[in-house]
Scaffold this motif. Sequence first.
Motif, mmCIF file in Angstrom:
data_model
loop_
_atom_site.group_PDB
_atom_site.id
_atom_site.type_symbol
_atom_site.label_atom_id
_atom_site.label_comp_id
_atom_site.label_asym_id
_atom_site.label_seq_id
_atom_site.Cartn_x
_atom_site.Cartn_y
_atom_site.Cartn_z
ATOM 1 N N ALA A 116 0.862 -1.326 -0.170
ATOM 2 C CA ALA A 116 -0.064 0.112 -0.081
ATOM 3 C C ALA A 116 0.890 1.332 0.065
ATOM 4 N N SER A 117 2.111 0.991 -0.224
ATOM 5 C CA SER A 117 2.941 2.237 -0.192
ATOM 6 C C SER A 117 3.239 3.235 -1.271
ATOM 7 N N GLU A 118 2.253 2.822 -2.320
ATOM 8 C CA GLU A 118 2.364 3.783 -3.596
ATOM 9 C C GLU A 118 1.516 5.072 -3.516
ATOM 10 N N ILE A 119 2.301 6.092 -3.882
ATOM 11 C CA ILE A 119 1.828 7.392 -4.020
ATOM 12 C C ILE A 119 2.057 7.996 -5.401
ATOM 13 N N ASP A 120 1.172 9.025 -5.701
ATOM 14 C CA ASP A 120 1.260 9.861 -7.124
ATOM 15 C C ASP A 120 2.310 11.053 -6.641
ATOM 16 N N ARG A 121 3.410 11.149 -7.395
ATOM 17 C CA ARG A 121 4.019 12.487 -7.389
ATOM 18 C C ARG A 121 4.431 13.012 -8.728
ATOM 19 N N VAL A 122 4.076 13.970 -8.775
ATOM 20 C CA VAL A 122 4.606 14.841 -10.131
ATOM 21 C C VAL A 122 4.148 13.725 -11.234
ATOM 22 N N GLY A 123 3.011 13.232 -11.247
ATOM 23 C CA GLY A 123 2.455 12.325 -12.417
ATOM 24 C C GLY A 123 3.249 10.993 -12.348
ATOM 25 N N GLN A 124 4.061 10.763 -11.460
ATOM 26 C CA GLN A 124 4.741 9.159 -11.435
ATOM 27 C C GLN A 124 4.082 8.435 -10.159
ATOM 28 N N ARG A 125 3.947 7.119 -10.515
ATOM 29 C CA ARG A 125 3.598 6.313 -9.169
ATOM 30 C C ARG A 125 4.950 5.814 -8.729
ATOM 31 N N LEU A 126 4.871 6.016 -7.288
ATOM 32 C CA LEU A 126 6.221 5.927 -6.800
ATOM 33 C C LEU A 126 5.823 4.912 -5.522
ATOM 34 N N ARG A 127 6.656 4.060 -4.913
ATOM 35 C CA ARG A 127 6.391 3.078 -4.357
ATOM 36 C C ARG A 127 7.616 2.308 -3.660
ATOM 37 N N VAL A 128 7.564 1.795 -2.332
ATOM 38 C CA VAL A 128 8.562 0.805 -2.101
ATOM 39 C C VAL A 128 8.249 -0.384 -2.916
ATOM 40 N N ASP A 129 9.276 -0.750 -3.739
ATOM 41 C CA ASP A 129 9.365 -1.652 -4.611
ATOM 42 C C ASP A 129 9.464 -3.086 -4.269
ATOM 43 N N ALA A 130 10.141 -3.443 -3.076
ATOM 44 C CA ALA A 130 10.331 -4.856 -2.860
ATOM 45 C C ALA A 130 10.427 -5.133 -1.373
ATOM 46 N N LEU A 131 10.033 -6.304 -1.022
ATOM 47 C CA LEU A 131 10.130 -6.983 0.038
ATOM 48 C C LEU A 131 11.132 -7.862 0.405
ATOM 49 N N SER A 132 12.170 -7.681 1.554
ATOM 50 C CA SER A 132 13.120 -8.584 1.897
ATOM 51 C C SER A 132 12.719 -9.267 2.931
ATOM 52 N N ILE A 133 12.912 -10.471 2.817
ATOM 53 C CA ILE A 133 12.582 -11.417 4.078
ATOM 54 C C ILE A 133 13.906 -12.043 4.614
ATOM 55 N N GLU A 134 14.225 -11.574 5.850
ATOM 56 C CA GLU A 134 15.481 -11.819 6.367
ATOM 57 C C GLU A 134 15.263 -13.165 7.351
#
Length: 447
Positions: A116-134
Amino acid sequence: MAMTGVEIFKLLPKTNCKKCGFPTCLAFAMKLAQRQADISACPDVSEEAKATLGEASAPPIRGMKIGTGEKAVKMGEENVMFRHEKRFVNPCVLALNVQDSLSDDELGGRAAEVAASEIDRVGQRLRVDALSIEFVSGDAARYAAVVKLAADKAPDTALILNCTDAGAAKAAAEAVAARKPLLYGATAANIDDMAALAKEHGLILGVRGEGLDEVVDLTAKAKAAGVNDLVMDGSPKTAREIIEQNTQVRRSAIKKGDKAVGYPVITNCVREDTMVETAVAAVAVAKYSAIVLISHAEKWKNLALFTLRQNLYTDPQVPMQVPQKVYEIADPAGDAPLMITTNFSLTYFIVAGEVENAKVPARLAVMDCEGLSVLTAWAAGKFTANKIAQYINEGEGFDKVTNKELIIPGQVAILSGALEDKLPGWKITVGPREANGIPAFLKGRAA
Ligand code: SF4
């Protein structure tokens, strides 16, 4: 090392037949050297020359992709040290790191946070792109179950298996192999098993060492075992070491053509203090890390890192701009306020956002000023009374306007007199100097 235009020219047919779209073979060669053309455009080049050029024209940092589908993330393919030389290619991947010792509920929550991290900024969709499981639990079965749970909770998100235990990594990789995760945990102790596992499932292998020398040795071993897609982690401990290592890798790959370090870099920025972590992550974003591991994804932190990344990875040679047109906000009637601004993306999105915040129906006329902001466009002679008047008289979208009042940005109040001369019958109103004054300005008029 990249070939020069003249070196490339020697490999071309030299017939100047123009089939490639360039007037001469030399012109085509120069474009190839600048990576602005593809050798496939010449139908007459020999297979031998093609192979030589293909190898020489491959980006010095190998390109690769984690994940599948729309949210798969690309890395590498970088060609330059500095953004002003050309542009950076693939924005670094921000990855939230979670440990398998968390409860299922906590893990589900963190995975959902990424999704659910996606936001719209200056017309681009930005997000946390990956999930790392340690892997920290020491329980291989638990790790595989947690990886599966995380994969289910963040169904399209790229995954990183952050695990140095080859047995645990094997079970987890088998559970989510179809998602094409990054297998991040090859070390001197497990390199053979990890390389075999990456090869079996066609995964990118993340190689960790204490310093770059060890990483280079390990990548050579992985390559010899048949794994070509690799990312490197020299385990920098401080922000300074991140800058030093990453700069050394980028410079050796790009300036010296050193294939041994021609891979994307992954940097673990996880710190106990979230402010320190954000500062360290910002250093990694700014200085060449292709994947940045963080442990918190609060909105303020995301916004800081998203903005930094977006600013660095836009093309400095291409102004960010939106199309010239009259944008209608909240279904305006004919007598709704008509405002005007320039077509620099940031200007448009900030002004449009504030008009929306005002909740007052309005029109926003966006004038093509080659992507310049209001003051810059005015100083450059692109946002003048003459040009604005011409746009209002000849542009599209003004036919619905019935009140003949134009609200201009406060920063160019100086244009109001000249505009009244150029636009007879129009009332020119000076709006706020700053966009954040727009809601109060519009609400005050509507009251
Ligand atoms: Fe030269 Fe090939 Fe271009 Fe013809 S198509 S001009 S041979 S580079």
